[in-house]
Structures are given as structure tokens and as C-alpha cells.
Design a protein around this motif. Sequence first.
Motif, PDB file in Angstrom:
ATOM      1  N   UNK A 139     -25.910  82.764  66.101  1.00 41.97           N
ATOM      2  CA  UNK A 139     -26.635  83.890  65.494  1.00 41.97           C
ATOM      3  C   UNK A 139     -27.379  84.708  66.547  1.00 41.97           C
ATOM      4  N   UNK A 140     -26.715  84.936  67.665  1.00 40.00           N
ATOM      5  CA  UNK A 140     -27.282  85.787  68.703  1.00 40.00           C
ATOM      6  C   UNK A 140     -28.294  85.116  69.613  1.00 40.00           C
ATOM      7  N   UNK A 141     -28.554  83.821  69.423  1.00 35.91           N
ATOM      8  CA  UNK A 141     -29.518  83.113  70.266  1.00 35.91           C
ATOM      9  C   UNK A 141     -28.810  82.012  71.053  1.00 35.91           C
ATOM     10  N   UNK A 142     -29.208  81.885  72.314  1.00 38.00           N
ATOM     11  CA  UNK A 142     -28.643  80.841  73.164  1.00 38.00           C
ATOM     12  C   UNK A 142     -29.160  79.488  72.679  1.00 38.00           C
ATOM     13  N   UNK A 143     -28.232  78.577  72.381  1.00 43.93           N
ATOM     14  CA  UNK A 143     -28.607  77.249  71.897  1.00 43.93           C
ATOM     15  C   UNK A 143     -28.382  76.159  72.938  1.00 43.93           C
ATOM     16  N   UNK A 144     -27.503  76.433  73.895  1.00 46.33           N
ATOM     17  CA  UNK A 144     -27.181  75.393  74.870  1.00 46.33           C
ATOM     18  C   UNK A 144     -26.612  76.041  76.129  1.00 46.33           C
ATOM     19  N   UNK A 145     -27.001  75.513  77.265  1.00 42.30           N
ATOM     20  CA  UNK A 145     -26.431  75.964  78.538  1.00 42.30           C
ATOM     21  C   UNK A 145     -26.209  74.734  79.411  1.00 42.30           C
ATOM     22  N   UNK A 146     -25.084  74.720  80.127  1.00 44.40           N
ATOM     23  CA  UNK A 146     -24.850  73.612  81.046  1.00 44.40           C
ATOM     24  C   UNK A 146     -23.994  74.069  82.220  1.00 44.40           C
ATOM     25  N   UNK A 147     -24.153  73.360  83.305  1.00 45.72           N
ATOM     26  CA  UNK A 147     -23.376  73.606  84.511  1.00 45.72           C
ATOM     27  C   UNK A 147     -22.984  72.245  85.069  1.00 45.72           C
ATOM     28  N   UNK A 148     -21.720  72.079  85.424  1.00 45.84           N
ATOM     29  CA  UNK A 148     -21.235  70.795  85.936  1.00 45.84           C
ATOM     30  C   UNK A 148     -20.416  71.010  87.198  1.00 45.84           C
ATOM     31  N   UNK A 149     -20.466  70.016  88.040  1.00 42.66           N
ATOM     32  CA  UNK A 149     -19.706  70.045  89.289  1.00 42.66           C
ATOM     33  C   UNK A 149     -19.063  68.673  89.461  1.00 42.66           C
ATOM     34  N   UNK A 150     -17.752  68.658  89.628  1.00 42.83           N
ATOM     35  CA  UNK A 150     -17.011  67.426  89.868  1.00 42.83           C
ATOM     36  C   UNK A 150     -16.300  67.558  91.200  1.00 42.83           C
ATOM     37  N   UNK A 151     -16.329  66.510  91.995  1.00 43.40           N
ATOM     38  CA  UNK A 151     -15.652  66.529  93.285  1.00 43.40           C
ATOM     39  C   UNK A 151     -15.250  65.103  93.617  1.00 43.40           C
ATOM     40  N   UNK A 152     -14.061  64.942  94.186  1.00 43.19           N
ATOM     41  CA  UNK A 152     -13.628  63.608  94.561  1.00 43.19           C
ATOM     42  C   UNK A 152     -12.252  63.630  95.195  1.00 43.19           C
ATOM     43  N   UNK A 153     -11.735  62.444  95.423  1.00 45.38           N
ATOM     44  CA  UNK A 153     -10.419  62.298  96.035  1.00 45.38           C
ATOM     45  C   UNK A 153      -9.645  61.204  95.311  1.00 45.38           C
ATOM     46  N   UNK A 154      -8.358  61.444  95.159  1.00 47.37           N
ATOM     47  CA  UNK A 154      -7.442  60.437  94.647  1.00 47.37           C
ATOM     48  C   UNK A 154      -6.569  59.986  95.804  1.00 47.37           C
ATOM     49  N   UNK A 155      -6.386  58.695  95.943  1.00 50.30           N
ATOM     50  CA  UNK A 155      -5.613  58.149  97.054  1.00 50.30           C
ATOM     51  C   UNK A 155      -4.481  57.300  96.496  1.00 50.30           C
ATOM     52  N   UNK A 156      -3.275  57.607  96.954  1.00 50.25           N
ATOM     53  CA  UNK A 156      -2.087  56.869  96.521  1.00 50.25           C
ATOM     54  C   UNK A 156      -1.443  56.251  97.758  1.00 50.25           C
ATOM     55  N   UNK A 157      -1.103  54.960  97.665  1.00 50.77           N
ATOM     56  CA  UNK A 157      -0.520  54.225  98.784  1.00 50.77           C
ATOM     57  C   UNK A 157       0.794  53.590  98.319  1.00 50.77           C
ATOM     58  N   UNK A 158       1.821  53.721  99.147  1.00 49.69           N
ATOM     59  CA  UNK A 158       3.102  53.060  98.896  1.00 49.69           C
ATOM     60  C   UNK A 158       3.199  51.877  99.840  1.00 49.69           C
ATOM     61  N   UNK A 159       3.242  50.682  99.273  1.00 48.31           N
ATOM     62  CA  UNK A 159       3.323  49.461 100.083  1.00 48.31           C
ATOM     63  C   UNK A 159       4.127  48.413  99.323  1.00 48.31           C
ATOM     64  N   UNK A 160       5.048  47.764 100.002  1.00 50.48           N
ATOM     65  CA  UNK A 160       5.846  46.724  99.358  1.00 50.48           C
ATOM     66  C   UNK A 160       6.695  47.239  98.218  1.00 50.48           C
ATOM     67  N   UNK A 161       7.078  48.508  98.258  1.00 48.76           N
ATOM     68  CA  UNK A 161       7.921  49.086  97.219  1.00 48.76           C
ATOM     69  C   UNK A 161       7.179  49.498  95.961  1.00 48.76           C
ATOM     70  N   UNK A 162       5.864  49.458  95.998  1.00 50.50           N
ATOM     71  CA  UNK A 162       5.074  49.831  94.814  1.00 50.50           C
ATOM     72  C   UNK A 162       3.944  50.783  95.227  1.00 50.50           C
ATOM     73  N   UNK A 163       3.521  51.590  94.268  1.00 48.19           N
ATOM     74  CA  UNK A 163       2.398  52.492  94.495  1.00 48.19           C
ATOM     75  C   UNK A 163       1.110  51.875  93.952  1.00 48.19           C
ATOM     76  N   UNK A 164       0.038  52.094  94.660  1.00 49.34           N
ATOM     77  CA  UNK A 164      -1.301  51.762  94.178  1.00 49.34           C
ATOM     78  C   UNK A 164      -2.113  53.040  94.198  1.00 49.34           C
ATOM     79  N   UNK A 165      -3.064  53.168  93.283  1.00 48.17           N
ATOM     80  CA  UNK A 165      -3.845  54.392  93.186  1.00 48.17           C
ATOM     81  C   UNK A 165      -5.317  54.056  92.981  1.00 48.17           C
ATOM     82  N   UNK A 166      -6.184  54.837  93.616  1.00 48.24           N
ATOM     83  CA  UNK A 166      -7.622  54.729  93.384  1.00 48.24           C
ATOM     84  C   UNK A 166      -8.226  56.117  93.519  1.00 48.24           C
TER      85      UNK A 166
END
Length: 92
Positions: free
Chosen positions: A41-68
Motif C-alpha cells: 500500500x505504498x509503504x516500504x515494509x521490508x528491505x534486505x541486502x545479501x552477499x554470497x561468496x565462495x568456491x566450489x572445488x572438484x577433484x578427480x582421483x581414483x576414477x571418481x569425483x569428489x566435491x566440496x
Amino acid sequence: MLICPDMAALTDRLKKLIEQTDYFTEVRYHRRRSRSMGVRKGEVTDMSSRHYEGAGIRVLAGGAFGFAATSDLSPAGLEQAHRTALDMALSL
């Protein structure tokens, strides 16, 4: 969570991580920012700001993939995620 303002330093950390391993290692860096605002109804009820940052690491070893994934972009955080991915791949 470590917000890395110096992308050159982060790139160097990731390169060192990959160079230290004997296994195929793939690293994916992710950064996302979002802002939202709710209006009722024309009034601000909620405001938010978010920041996400990171890394995904995939390794192939022994014929299989691992992920973290991690939001800790320090050298220790990246090394721990790499060890986790490697351990997962070798456990299969």
C-alpha cells in the motif's frame, strides 16, 4: 565469510592450490549480491541486502569425483575444502 576485495590475491591462492596437487582439480568461484524491498500500500515494509561468496572445488582421483564448497576463501579454508573433495573422491 571472507569478502575478498583483492581478486588478484584470491586468484593467486587458487592457482597455488591447484599447483600443489597431483590430481585433476577444478575450482569455481562464485559471488552474488542481491537486494530486495517489500512495499505494501505504498509503504516500504521490508528491505534486505545479501552477499554470497565462495568456491566450489572438484577433484578427480581414483576414477571418481569428489566435491566440496566453502565460503572461507582464506588459504586454510580453501585447503580444507580441497582435502574434503579429495577424500570424497578417494573414498569411492
